[in-house]
Design an enzyme around this catalytic site. Structure first.
Site, short mmCIF file in Angstrom:
data_model
loop_
_atom_site.label_atom_id
_atom_site.label_comp_id
_atom_site.label_asym_id
_atom_site.label_seq_id
_atom_site.Cartn_x
_atom_site.Cartn_y
_atom_site.Cartn_z
N LYS A 133 -15.90 -0.14 11.44
CA LYS A 133 -16.97 0.73 10.94
C LYS A 133 -16.89 2.13 11.53
O LYS A 133 -17.08 3.11 10.83
CB LYS A 133 -18.35 0.11 11.22
N LYS A 186 -13.92 -9.88 -0.26
CA LYS A 186 -15.12 -10.69 -0.12
C LYS A 186 -16.27 -10.04 -0.88
O LYS A 186 -16.43 -8.82 -0.83
CB LYS A 186 -15.46 -10.76 1.38
N LYS A 232 -23.02 -7.50 -0.17
CA LYS A 232 -24.23 -6.80 -0.59
C LYS A 232 -23.99 -5.32 -0.71
O LYS A 232 -24.57 -4.65 -1.54
CB LYS A 232 -25.34 -6.98 0.45
P1 ATP Z 1 -23.31 -6.50 4.10
O1 ATP Z 1 -22.49 -5.94 2.98
O2 ATP Z 1 -24.65 -5.83 4.28
O3 ATP Z 1 -22.57 -6.69 5.38
P2 ATP Z 1 -22.90 -9.20 3.18
O4 ATP Z 1 -23.32 -9.53 1.80
O5 ATP Z 1 -21.45 -9.05 3.45
O6 ATP Z 1 -23.73 -7.95 3.64
P3 ATP Z 1 -23.97 -10.42 5.59
O7 ATP Z 1 -25.38 -9.94 5.70
O8 ATP Z 1 -22.94 -9.82 6.47
O9 ATP Z 1 -23.49 -10.34 4.05
O10 ATP Z 1 -23.92 -11.98 5.79
C1 ATP Z 1 -25.01 -12.85 5.66
C2 ATP Z 1 -24.46 -14.27 5.54
O11 ATP Z 1 -23.86 -14.45 4.25
C3 ATP Z 1 -23.38 -14.60 6.56
O12 ATP Z 1 -23.60 -15.92 7.01
C4 ATP Z 1 -22.10 -14.49 5.76
O13 ATP Z 1 -21.10 -15.32 6.25
C5 ATP Z 1 -22.54 -14.93 4.37
N1 ATP Z 1 -21.72 -14.27 3.35
C6 ATP Z 1 -21.74 -12.97 3.01
N2 ATP Z 1 -20.88 -12.71 2.02
C7 ATP Z 1 -20.28 -13.89 1.72
C8 ATP Z 1 -19.27 -14.28 0.78
N3 ATP Z 1 -18.74 -13.40 -0.03
N4 ATP Z 1 -18.91 -15.57 0.72
C9 ATP Z 1 -19.46 -16.47 1.57
N5 ATP Z 1 -20.40 -16.17 2.48
C10 ATP Z 1 -20.81 -14.90 2.56
#
Ligand code: ATP
Ligand code: LTN
Length: 334
Positions: A114, A197, A200
């Site tokens: 980051k 992946k 959000k």
């Molecule tokens: P950000 O983009 O804000 O980092 P994110 O959608 O990648 O958000 P996190 O808030 O980092 O998600 O993760 C919340 C939970 O959701 C964690 O337990 C993470 O492992 C799970 N998670 C997030 N994205 C995925 C994905 N694509 N597949 C499976 N699990 C996911």
């Protein structure tokens, strides 16, 4: 017999969660809450490490909590609360920061990624100490297990190191938690870029399936998902990442084996398969969305539930914090 304790959380970084959060986290949390004494937080203090509009952050925090509940996390069974409602998190984070090495924190790959992306002027000290706050979250609750995605494993390892260091230096104050890494089969990829992946905060929304989106919009995204030119519904992560990703989503939501879905669609085209998946996704999301909207329609009631849960969390957290304050030699207020 006392149940083992579980802790996990998510940042309120969007208005809606995406299907990866649902499959990779919420569905597993929902199962785990039956056998563990579970604590689930909406980590709003962590979210401050990204730029936020204040009114929007408040709204995202409520919406994230509502989606936990709508997905089946029961606030009477699990302790579901907002991180900033329990001041002990920030307080313990300070204490832990005094035993964290500068180099140790600098080795966290999420920070390195980051800070490289934003540049050093846009990188805050808060981003640097993000993992220390996460360690405080976990250690305040004498946690046994922490279910997280692979990307958070290093932060849980740091948490373990800090717990052991503190216990060694000042006497037993923390239980040393174990990470539980979600299986690779529960990892969901972007529909437009099935090598990345789903997230959000993805740059483009075209490949993200939102829990709270209009069902027709989700169906359309599924119909447009990137596949390949072979035309066979077959799991092969290496050569067919798009189709494999759709199969994983299908299997996760229905509880079916991938092979059985492959059989069902053998000799049929991607159109049929995508339509079948769109139906599955809509059937799964519709009640979740309706329940979330219902909860958000009465924010006062939602806030009340969150307050009760925060009080329950604070009871546990304050006990740990008091012990820590004593251990390190802070003078008690008379
Ligand atoms: P950000 O983009 O804000 O980092 P994110 O959608 O990648 O958000 P996190 O808030 O980092 O998600 O993760 C919340 C939970 O959701 C964690 O337990 C993470 O492992 C799970 N998670 C997030 N994205 C995925 C994905 N694509 N597949 C499976 N699990 C996911
Ligand atoms: N950093 C985590 C969110 C998080 C968390 C936690 C997860 C903050 N505190 C404590 C588990 C336990 C993430 O980005 N997914």
């Amino acid at each position: 017999m006392k149940k083992a304790r579980l802790y996990s959380g998510m940042q309120p970084s969007a208005d809606s969660l995406q299907i990866g959060n649902y499959i990779g986290a919420l569905m597993q949390w929902r199962d785990l809450q039956e056998t563990y004494d579970a604590f689930f937080s909406v980590v709003d203090l962590h979210a401050l490490t990204q730029p936020n509009d204040p009114a929007e952050l408040r709204e995202k925090t409520r919406r994230t909590a509502a989606q936990y509940i709508a997905a089946g996390i029961e606030p009477s069974k699990s302790t579901l609360y907002v991180q900033s409602h329990v001041p002990a998190h920030a307080e313990l984070a300070w204490i832990l920061s005094t035993i964290t090495g500068f180099g140790e924190a600098g080795r966290m790959t999420q920070f390195k990624d980051k800070s490289q992306r934003y540049g050093s002027d846009a990188t805050s000290v808060g981003l640097f100490t993000y993992p220390v706050l996460m360690a405080a979250d976990i250690l305040l609750y004498q946690t046994d297990i922490v279910p997280v995605g692979d990307d958070q494993k290093q932060h849980v390892e740091l948490t373990r190191d800090l717990a052991e260091r503190f216990n060694g230096r000042y006497g037993e104050a923390f239980r040393v938690p174990m990470p539980v890494i979600q299986q690779e089969t529960a990892r969901i990829y972007d529909l437009q870029n099935p090598l990345a992946k789903m997230s959000k905060s993805a740059e483009s929304e075209a490949g993200v399936l939102w829990l709270l989106d209009d069902p027709a919009a989700s169906a359309k995204k599924i119909m447009r998902a990137v596949t390949d030119s072979e035309g066979a519904v077959r799991y092969d992560r290496e050569n067919k990442p798009g189709v494999s990703n759709l199969l994983v989503i299908y299997a996760a939501l229905t509880g079916r084996q991938i092979a059985s879905i492959e059989d069902e669609y053998a000799g049929r085209g991607y159109g049929d398969f995508k339509k079948g998946l769109a139906d599955v996704v809509m059937a799964e999301f519709e009640p979740v969305r309706a329940r979330a909207m219902d909860l958000l329609g009465d924010p006062a009631e939602l806030d009340r539930v969150l307050a009760i849960n925060a009080a329950r969390a604070a009871e546990v957290a304050d006990e740990t914090l008091a012990k820590v304050y004593d251990s390190v030699g802070l003078l008690r207020r008379a």
